[in-house]
Design a protein around this motif. Structure first.
Motif, PDB file in Angstrom:
ATOM      1  N   THR A 643      49.072  45.132  39.901  1.00  0.00           N
ATOM      2  CA  THR A 643      48.324  44.463  40.969  1.00  0.00           C
ATOM      3  C   THR A 643      49.310  44.204  42.095  1.00  0.00           C
ATOM      4  O   THR A 643      50.407  43.691  41.871  1.00  0.00           O
ATOM      5  N   THR A 645      48.392  42.621  45.116  1.00  0.00           N
ATOM      6  CA  THR A 645      48.039  41.447  45.927  1.00  0.00           C
ATOM      7  C   THR A 645      47.386  40.403  45.037  1.00  0.00           C
ATOM      8  O   THR A 645      46.934  40.693  43.919  1.00  0.00           O
ATOM      9  N   GLU A 647      44.549  39.147  45.662  1.00  0.00           N
ATOM     10  CA  GLU A 647      43.144  39.529  45.575  1.00  0.00           C
ATOM     11  C   GLU A 647      42.931  40.526  44.437  1.00  0.00           C
ATOM     12  O   GLU A 647      41.938  40.436  43.706  1.00  0.00           O
ATOM     13  N   GLU A 648      43.853  41.477  44.265  1.00  0.00           N
ATOM     14  CA  GLU A 648      43.716  42.427  43.160  1.00  0.00           C
ATOM     15  C   GLU A 648      43.818  41.716  41.823  1.00  0.00           C
ATOM     16  O   GLU A 648      43.105  42.061  40.876  1.00  0.00           O
ATOM     17  N   ARG A 650      42.903  38.623  41.253  1.00  0.00           N
ATOM     18  CA  ARG A 650      41.630  37.923  41.075  1.00  0.00           C
ATOM     19  C   ARG A 650      40.542  38.894  40.625  1.00  0.00           C
ATOM     20  O   ARG A 650      39.736  38.582  39.727  1.00  0.00           O
ATOM     21  N   ARG A 651      40.502  40.084  41.235  1.00  0.00           N
ATOM     22  CA  ARG A 651      39.479  41.064  40.878  1.00  0.00           C
ATOM     23  C   ARG A 651      39.661  41.549  39.439  1.00  0.00           C
ATOM     24  O   ARG A 651      38.672  41.745  38.708  1.00  0.00           O
ATOM     25  N   TRP A 654      38.398  38.815  37.109  1.00  0.00           N
ATOM     26  CA  TRP A 654      36.935  38.745  37.114  1.00  0.00           C
ATOM     27  C   TRP A 654      36.332  39.899  36.332  1.00  0.00           C
ATOM     28  O   TRP A 654      35.333  39.753  35.628  1.00  0.00           O
ATOM     29  N   ASP A 690      49.850  33.270  43.651  1.00  0.00           N
ATOM     30  CA  ASP A 690      48.895  33.399  44.737  1.00  0.00           C
ATOM     31  C   ASP A 690      49.473  34.187  45.910  1.00  0.00           C
ATOM     32  O   ASP A 690      48.920  34.182  46.992  1.00  0.00           O
ATOM     33  N   ASP A 692      51.544  37.954  47.287  1.00  0.00           N
ATOM     34  CA  ASP A 692      51.293  39.396  47.176  1.00  0.00           C
ATOM     35  C   ASP A 692      52.401  40.115  46.415  1.00  0.00           C
ATOM     36  O   ASP A 692      52.724  41.274  46.681  1.00  0.00           O
TER      37      ASP A 692
END
Length: 752
Positions: A643, A645, A647-648, A650-651, A654, A690, A692
């Motif tokens: 990952t 970032t 965001e990656e 988090r994705r 999920w 949190d 990158d």
């Protein structure tokens, strides 16, 4: 199926199988009766003495202060009238107040609708439904109730008017005003409605004529409109006599509030019942708002015309739905609801008129048809107005006709005009013979607009084959025809939008087919699309399991529901999804594709092991061992991902949260074989992760069989999808339990 959005349980709504959802409140006993329409059971109230008798729901239901709620029921009582109310309660069960609907104007043993609308008052947190028989003169008077609803107001699709304006004043009369020569009030007449029609009944508007002459009432709400856009308006009318000239009118206003256009639809009433009358119009230049009015022309003093269920909306595919309109023929020309529109008899002896009275010749939800009469056996040409078209596109003309008398043939053609209004071409006519069975038959033909065409005119050649022939024409459509099958690849989501149109009736099976001939069933909302009964001639889905970098197509097979024989096959165009970077891997949730994510993987991708259960016996005196083996299982091994970032990360979290089987894809150039796999224990993001910073993740995979469950939602679902699917936020709340269900398009199960 229960009433959509009902807070009451199915048993409480339908009084089936018993009365456990109800309790006596005042001066009555309750029992289970029979003869209902929403199930056999009904709630029977029997008065204990003279005076009002009331029953209530056994449970109360949560409400929010300031929110509008509605309640309705069907009632039957030959002795006394009824009313319905909403009792507002605190958390402690203390009554705050009661909002009562109007009492019906008379008693009636026929099933009739009672209703109320109200805003939850300050202090209310819960509500109950109250059912009332008004002042029986003695003990033993019985009234019956069923089909009971409490919840957010049920609205007609896309109505620009408020619930109070639409419903005929369920809350009060503030949304309407009397025009000249009339007074306006509310009442609750005794009217029978279908048990499954939830948009009318109960309280209505009553316009009383002051002096002989014309009278009207108008909705004071003025929703915004766009000039050049076509709008529909309709309402139910109850004329005082069958000969009354009653009407609805769509009115447009400029920025100063001055009326600048009115489009009227006059009711040709067959009696004194309730009839839906519609009208339509294109908002003129300068229009900023619109409204609806109803009225009566040439009335006698004291006459009363009643109305409710008023709607103003952008034109949709038909009167009552929310599907976008694609028909370029104006509504007034397409269905003769307000007259003959722009149609003229260009040649021949035929005459044209709107059918009369209401309901004798139309096709639901329309009530009229264009009536063509020919005294002699001869051909006539009916010409329409001109409608905008796009050049070099395929256009389909569809017309529904039926023989009412004599005999007919029918030939449609299209005249094409350029920007200067010059005729540049005429489409080829196809002749159809109209059946003599008195049923409507829809005939269609396709024509391509020539280069330079900007408008089109329809010419319908209708030939009477006998004297005194009569033909009804309705549902006139000119639409740009979309492909019968589409497969549109989206490389950003590694998916394909699949659409089939014009499918034959039956059960659909849909395959994804490689050029090698390998066929795979495609996943839809209810599972793999294998023998799915079609409810429409259009079927669409988003395929997230299509291969990368390989050419393929889709094949639809439709089988008869009775014989099982294939009745139609349709093949889509070939398509290919980009293979993508060979270091990137798609991790997809086949059941909830909203969770899909693409991540970078360790390169080269790993070669997995295929375990096998095996016993080895070494025999003394023999060189080679004897083995006993089970069947070799699917691949197992670790996939290392990065990952890049927060965001990656988090994705990825999920995606892994629900523990679903994943579909894992990579470019064929990477040597990876697409597989379905269960993910074992996986690490979590470090505390404070949190930023990158790149991080690596090891996913232990075990290959498993392909899941067969249905697909919920899509990776491209937007707020616009939610807006199109739901008319109001109340519909969203009634349809879904959680915001995650909204995102995944996972509605409640019926009755849930």
């Amino acid at each position: 199926m229960g009433i959509p959005g009902n807070y009451l349980s199915a048993a409480t709504e339908a009084i089936d199988p018993g009365i456990s959802g109800w309790a006596a409140k005042l001066n009555c006993s309750i029992s289970l009766g029979s003869g209902g329409r929403n199930g056999a059971g009904v709630l029977a109230l029997q008065s204990a003495a003279a005076g009002e008798a009331q029953a209530r729901t056994a449970s109360s239901y949560p409400v929010a202060v300031g929110q509008t709620y509605a309640a309705f029921a069907d009632a039957s009582g030959a002795t006394v009238p009824e009313r319905i109310g909403i009792q507002w309660l605190t958390d402690a069960g203390t009554e705050v107040s009661v909002s009562w609907g109007l009492t019906t104007s008379a008693a009636s043993a026929n099933w009739h609708r009672i209703s109320v609308g109200a805003v939850a008052p300050v202090g209310a947190t819960r509500a109950r439904v109250l059912l009332s028989m008004m002042t029986p003169g003695a003990a033993g008077v019985i009234g019956y109730f069923e089909n009971i609803y409490l919840g957010l107001p049920l609205r007609q699709p896309l109505n620009l008017l408020s619930f109070n304006a639409e419903s005929g004043g369920e809350i009060d009369s503030s949304a309407w005003a009397a025009g000249a020569n009339g007074t306006l009030s509310r009442m609750a007449p005794v009217v029978s409605w279908s048990a499954t029609w939830y948009y009318s009944g109960g309280q209505v508007l009553a316009l009383t004529v002051t002096a002989s002459g014309d009278a009207s009432a108008v909705c004071v709400e003025r929703p915004s409109v766009q000039p050049g856009t076509e709008y529909l308006a309709y309402a139910y009318l109850n004329p005082p006599t069958s000969a009354s000239n009653t009407w609805v009118e769509l009115r447009f206003y400029d920025g100063t509030g001055a009326q600048i256009q009115a489009n009227r639809g006059t009711l040709a009433a067959p009696g004194t019942g309730w009839y839906r009358q519609s009208t339509s119009g294109v908002a003129p230049a300068g229009a900023v708002s619109a409204s609806i009015a109803f009225g009566i022309t040439g009335a006698t003093a004291g006459q009363v015309v009643r109305s409710e269920a008023a709607v103003v909306k952008i034109r949709t595919a038909n009167l009552t739905n929310s599907e976008p309109n694609a028909n370029v023929v104006l509504a007034a020309d397409a269905n003769a609801e307000t007259g003959i529109g722009q149609w003229t008899v260009a040649s021949g002896p035929a005459t044209i008129a709107r059918s009369s009275p209401w309901g004798t010749a139309g096709v639901s939800p329309y009530s009229y048809a264009l009536t063509v009469s020919s005294a002699t056996a001869a051909a006539s040409v009916l010409s329409s107005g001109r409608y905008p078209v796009a050049e070099l596109k395929n256009w389909r003309i569809i017309v529904a006709v039926r023989r009412a008398a004599g005999g007919w043939t029918y030939s449609p053609s299209i005249r094409w005009f350029d920007a200067s209004g010059t005729l540049i071409g005429t489409g080829t006519e196809i002749t159809f013979t109209v059946a003599s069975d008195g049923q409507y038959w829809a005939f269609s033909s396709d024509q391509v607009a020539p280069a330079g065409a900007v408008s089109a005119q329809l010419d319908l050649t209708v030939t009477a084959t006998a004297a005194s022939s009569v033909l009804h024409v309705v549902g006139i459509v000119l639409i740009q025809v979309l492909p019968a099958a589409e497969a549109i690849a989206d490389d950003t989501t590694a998916s394909v939008a699949v659409v089939y149109r014009g499918l034959a009736a039956g059960a659909l099976t849909l395959y994804r087919v490689l050029l090698t001939g390998e066929r795979t069933l495609v996943r839809g909302a209810d599972g793999l699309v294998n023998g799915v009964p079609l409810v429409s001639d259009t079927y669409s889905l988003q395929d997230y399991e299509a291969p990368l970098g390989v050419e393929f197509y889709y094949q639809a097979e439709v089988r008869s529901l009775t014989t099982g024989a294939i009745v139609a096959r349709q093949q889509s165009p070939h398509t290919t999804l980009a293979a993508g970077d060979r270091t990137m891997v798609w991790l997809k949730d086949p059941i909830e594709p909203m969770r899909n994510v693409q991540l970078q993987a360790q390169h080269p991708l790993p070669t997995f092991q295929r375990p096998i259960e095996q016993a080895v016996q070494r025999v003394i005196g023999r060189r080679n061992a004897v083995t006993y083996s089970g069947e070799r299982s699917g691949a197992e091994g670790d996939l290392v991902l990065f990952t890049r970032t927060a965001e990656e990360r988090r994705r990825l979290d999920w995606l892994l949260d629900p523990g679903h089987v994943l579909f894992i894809q990579a470019s064929p150039r990477s040597g990876w074989r697409d597989l379905y796999a269960a993910v074992g224990e996986a690490g979590d993001a470090p505390d404070g992760a949190d930023d990158d910073t790149w991080r690596d993740w090891t996913l232990p995979l075990t290959e498993v069989d392909r899941p067969t469950s249905g697909q919920a939602g899509s990776a491209t679902r937007t707020w616009n999808d939610i807006r199109v699917e739901n008319a109001t936020w109340g519909d969203v709340l009634a349809r879904y339990d959680t915001w995650l269900d909204v995102l995944l398009n996972r509605p409640k199960t019926p009755g849930g």
